[in-house]
Design an enzyme around this catalytic site. Sequence first.
Site, PDB file in Angstrom:
ATOM      1  N   GLU A   1       0.816  -1.206   0.000  1.00 48.85           N
ATOM      2  CA  GLU A   1       0.000   0.000   0.000  1.00 48.85           C
ATOM      3  C   GLU A   1       0.858   1.269   0.000  1.00 48.85           C
ATOM      4  OE1 GLU A   1      -4.237  -1.099   1.854  1.00 48.85           O
ATOM      5  OE2 GLU A   1      -2.712  -0.864   3.412  1.00 48.85           O
TER       6      GLU A   1
ATOM      7  N   CYS B   1       3.343   8.490   1.147  1.00 51.96           N
ATOM      8  CA  CYS B   1       3.875   7.612   2.192  1.00 51.96           C
ATOM      9  C   CYS B   1       4.065   6.237   1.565  1.00 51.96           C
ATOM     10  CB  CYS B   1       2.886   7.544   3.355  1.00 51.96           C
ATOM     11  SG  CYS B   1       3.356   6.354   4.638  1.00 51.96           S
TER      12      CYS B   1
ATOM     13  N   CYS C   1       6.501  -6.985   7.393  1.00 49.78           N
ATOM     14  CA  CYS C   1       7.514  -6.430   8.289  1.00 49.78           C
ATOM     15  C   CYS C   1       7.808  -7.465   9.369  1.00 49.78           C
ATOM     16  CB  CYS C   1       6.979  -5.152   8.936  1.00 49.78           C
ATOM     17  SG  CYS C   1       8.143  -4.338  10.060  1.00 49.78           S
TER      18      CYS C   1
ATOM     19  N   CYS D   1       5.918  -4.909  16.190  1.00 51.55           N
ATOM     20  CA  CYS D   1       5.349  -3.927  17.130  1.00 51.55           C
ATOM     21  C   CYS D   1       3.887  -4.285  17.443  1.00 51.55           C
ATOM     22  CB  CYS D   1       5.421  -2.517  16.559  1.00 51.55           C
ATOM     23  SG  CYS D   1       7.114  -1.972  16.233  1.00 51.55           S
TER      24      CYS D   1
ATOM     25  N   CYS E   1       0.820  -2.350  15.575  1.00 52.48           N
ATOM     26  CA  CYS E   1       0.901  -2.048  14.141  1.00 52.48           C
ATOM     27  C   CYS E   1       0.391  -3.192  13.275  1.00 52.48           C
ATOM     28  CB  CYS E   1       2.348  -1.726  13.774  1.00 52.48           C
ATOM     29  SG  CYS E   1       2.571  -1.250  12.055  1.00 52.48           S
TER      30      CYS E   1
ATOM     31  N   GLY F   1       6.775  -1.852   6.414  1.00 50.16           N
ATOM     32  CA  GLY F   1       8.180  -2.265   6.382  1.00 50.16           C
ATOM     33  C   GLY F   1       9.091  -1.388   7.215  1.00 50.16           C
ATOM     34  N   GLU F   2      10.291  -1.886   7.446  1.00 47.58           N
ATOM     35  CA  GLU F   2      11.296  -1.159   8.226  1.00 47.58           C
ATOM     36  C   GLU F   2      12.425  -0.764   7.263  1.00 47.58           C
ATOM     37  OE1 GLU F   2      12.046   0.306  11.145  1.00 47.58           O
ATOM     38  OE2 GLU F   2      14.032   0.542  10.279  1.00 47.58           O
TER      39      GLU F   2
ATOM     40  N   SER G   1      11.588   6.827   8.515  1.00 52.48           N
ATOM     41  CA  SER G   1      11.211   6.448   9.875  1.00 52.48           C
ATOM     42  C   SER G   1      11.720   5.055  10.214  1.00 52.48           C
ATOM     43  CB  SER G   1       9.683   6.496  10.009  1.00 52.48           C
ATOM     44  OG  SER G   1       9.299   6.169  11.321  1.00 52.48           O
TER      45      SER G   1
ATOM     46  N   LEU H   1       9.904   6.045  18.886  1.00 49.08           N
ATOM     47  CA  LEU H   1      10.358   5.805  20.256  1.00 49.08           C
ATOM     48  C   LEU H   1       9.240   5.168  21.082  1.00 49.08           C
ATOM     49  CD1 LEU H   1      12.750   6.143  22.153  1.00 49.08           C
ATOM     50  CD2 LEU H   1      11.969   8.476  22.649  1.00 49.08           C
ATOM     51  N   HIS H   2       8.116   5.845  21.163  1.00 43.27           N
ATOM     52  CA  HIS H   2       6.885   5.316  21.768  1.00 43.27           C
ATOM     53  C   HIS H   2       6.930   5.011  23.264  1.00 43.27           C
ATOM     54  CE1 HIS H   2       5.497   5.277  17.722  1.00 43.27           C
ATOM     55  NE2 HIS H   2       5.904   4.085  17.379  1.00 43.27           N
TER      56      HIS H   2
ATOM     57  N   ASN I   1      -3.889   4.768  16.484  1.00 42.21           N
ATOM     58  CA  ASN I   1      -4.941   4.443  15.527  1.00 42.21           C
ATOM     59  C   ASN I   1      -5.420   3.018  15.751  1.00 42.21           C
ATOM     60  OD1 ASN I   1      -4.940   6.933  13.971  1.00 42.21           O
ATOM     61  ND2 ASN I   1      -2.886   6.322  13.316  1.00 42.21           N
TER      62      ASN I   1
ATOM     63  N   CYS J   1      -1.352   5.977  10.257  1.00 38.32           N
ATOM     64  CA  CYS J   1      -0.151   5.297  10.770  1.00 38.32           C
ATOM     65  C   CYS J   1      -0.501   3.963  11.391  1.00 38.32           C
ATOM     66  CB  CYS J   1       0.536   6.130  11.841  1.00 38.32           C
ATOM     67  SG  CYS J   1       0.920   7.791  11.353  1.00 38.32           S
TER      68      CYS J   1
HETATM   69  N1  SAH Z   1       9.050   0.627  10.477  1.00 39.87           N
HETATM   70  C1  SAH Z   1       9.214   2.053  10.514  1.00 39.87           C
HETATM   71  C2  SAH Z   1       8.329   2.736   9.508  1.00 39.87           C
HETATM   72  C3  SAH Z   1       6.856   2.728   9.859  1.00 39.87           C
HETATM   73  S1  SAH Z   1       6.406   4.351  10.127  1.00 39.87           S
HETATM   74  C4  SAH Z   1       9.002   2.558  11.921  1.00 39.87           C
HETATM   75  O1  SAH Z   1       8.674   1.747  12.772  1.00 39.87           O
HETATM   76  O2  SAH Z   1       9.250   3.714  12.197  1.00 39.87           O
HETATM   77  C5  SAH Z   1       4.855   4.203  10.792  1.00 39.87           C
HETATM   78  C6  SAH Z   1       4.739   4.902  12.122  1.00 39.87           C
HETATM   79  O3  SAH Z   1       3.441   4.636  12.647  1.00 39.87           O
HETATM   80  C7  SAH Z   1       5.726   4.371  13.146  1.00 39.87           C
HETATM   81  O4  SAH Z   1       6.130   5.381  14.009  1.00 39.87           O
HETATM   82  C8  SAH Z   1       4.860   3.366  13.877  1.00 39.87           C
HETATM   83  O5  SAH Z   1       5.395   3.028  15.129  1.00 39.87           O
HETATM   84  C9  SAH Z   1       3.567   4.115  13.950  1.00 39.87           C
HETATM   85  N2  SAH Z   1       2.416   3.263  14.230  1.00 39.87           N
HETATM   86  C10 SAH Z   1       2.289   1.947  14.032  1.00 39.87           C
HETATM   87  N3  SAH Z   1       1.078   1.517  14.407  1.00 39.87           N
HETATM   88  C11 SAH Z   1       0.423   2.603  14.867  1.00 39.87           C
HETATM   89  C12 SAH Z   1      -0.874   2.813  15.393  1.00 39.87           C
HETATM   90  N4  SAH Z   1      -1.744   1.806  15.515  1.00 39.87           N
HETATM   91  N5  SAH Z   1      -1.219   4.059  15.747  1.00 39.87           N
HETATM   92  C13 SAH Z   1      -0.350   5.083  15.605  1.00 39.87           C
HETATM   93  N6  SAH Z   1       0.882   4.956  15.121  1.00 39.87           N
HETATM   94  C14 SAH Z   1       1.273   3.723  14.753  1.00 39.87           C
END
Ligand code: SAH
Length: 341
Positions: free
Chosen positions: A89, A102, A109, A113, A116, A156-157, A188, A212-213, A287, A330
């Site tokens: 996508e 994007c 991936c 996480c 995600c 993906g990463e 990212s 970071l989260h 989200n 996201c």
């Molecule tokens: N793999 C990379 C690129 C993905 S970017 C990374 O982890 O950074 C997508 C962003 O959305 C990342 O910051 C990811 O952690 C965040 N993300 C993933 N699931 C999400 C969700 N349910 N709600 C909000 N952000 C989310």
Amino acid sequence: MNIKSMTMEEISHVLKDMGQPAFRAKQVYTWLHKGVRSYDEMSNLPKALRDVLTEQYPIFVPEVVRKQESQKDGTIKYLWKLHDGNCVETVLMRYHYGNTVCISTEVGCRMGCAFCASTLGGLVRKLEPFEMLNQVLFTQVDSELPISHIVLMGIGEPLDNFDNVMRFLELVNSADGMNISMRHISLSTCGLVPGIDKLAEKKLQLTLSVSLHAPTDEIRDTIMPVNKAYPTEQLIAACRRYYDKTGRRISFEYAMINGVNDTPEAARVLLKRLKGLPAHMNLIPLNHVEESPLKPSTREAVHRFQNILEDGGIPATVRRTLGSDIDASCGQLRRKYTKGE
Ligand code: SAH
């Protein structure tokens, strides 16, 4: 290697071996980066050459399997089918400063996480440089909207596919290609420390975003398996090295999860740990992902968190949620179909 993954110089070697004059490389490269579907569209090439190239260097164009447009904000999501049947996508967002695409960097991936959707089916394969380029190119062609900004924030990463991503950046940035400025590109990562160090060496003008989260290992371990390999102390140290090397401020992403990482205490610990590091904090209210029990923070919790960071000297913005009605926000992108499914 697919011809659309090649630099102009590499194409010039291919053409030279075919006995072609030097000026042909620029012609071919320019056509490819305009998004032609076949060599026959390259009207200034001799027919014989077009036939040889068709035979030896196929042009792959992803097929639009589905195109959805948000009724709320005009965000468009594409589901593409790649030449091998895998699907990824891409999301097109219309910001006041320009149209931003994007893109996905992998099919699936492997980072795992907890919040995600992109990681649910694991990693199928990495995308080739031309497959990342095609997402930008054909989003522009199909939507007829000029793309000025790119975020590597889809499925993906990116740092898990380092060499292909670097080559893609070189291609999309090239003057005879789409010519998109590095300053308009954000990459990212979930925090692959060796990848961050390798990227720092390249000294690119792009923006590094770090997912970071969480302020501590205690919290981050529960939502991001990558933290076991590269705990927060190592990650933050790598961010400091990145800043020292490149002079580029780090942009942190912080998905706000109700009762997990959104307390005032978490914000204060974050401030302490990021002290002295020029940074920007992107707060993303979580989200919805059907398979996950995690819930977004309340609006109050988000603002309280934001205020503590700002008072402590870290600029923090709450990311606007675009495309939520079409699952384009996201963490909501997913692989959908693969070959044979
Ligand atoms: N793999 C990379 C690129 C993905 S970017 C990374 O982890 O950074 C997508 C962003 O959305 C990342 O910051 C990811 O952690 C965040 N993300 C993933 N699931 C999400 C969700 N349910 N709600 C909000 N952000 C989310």
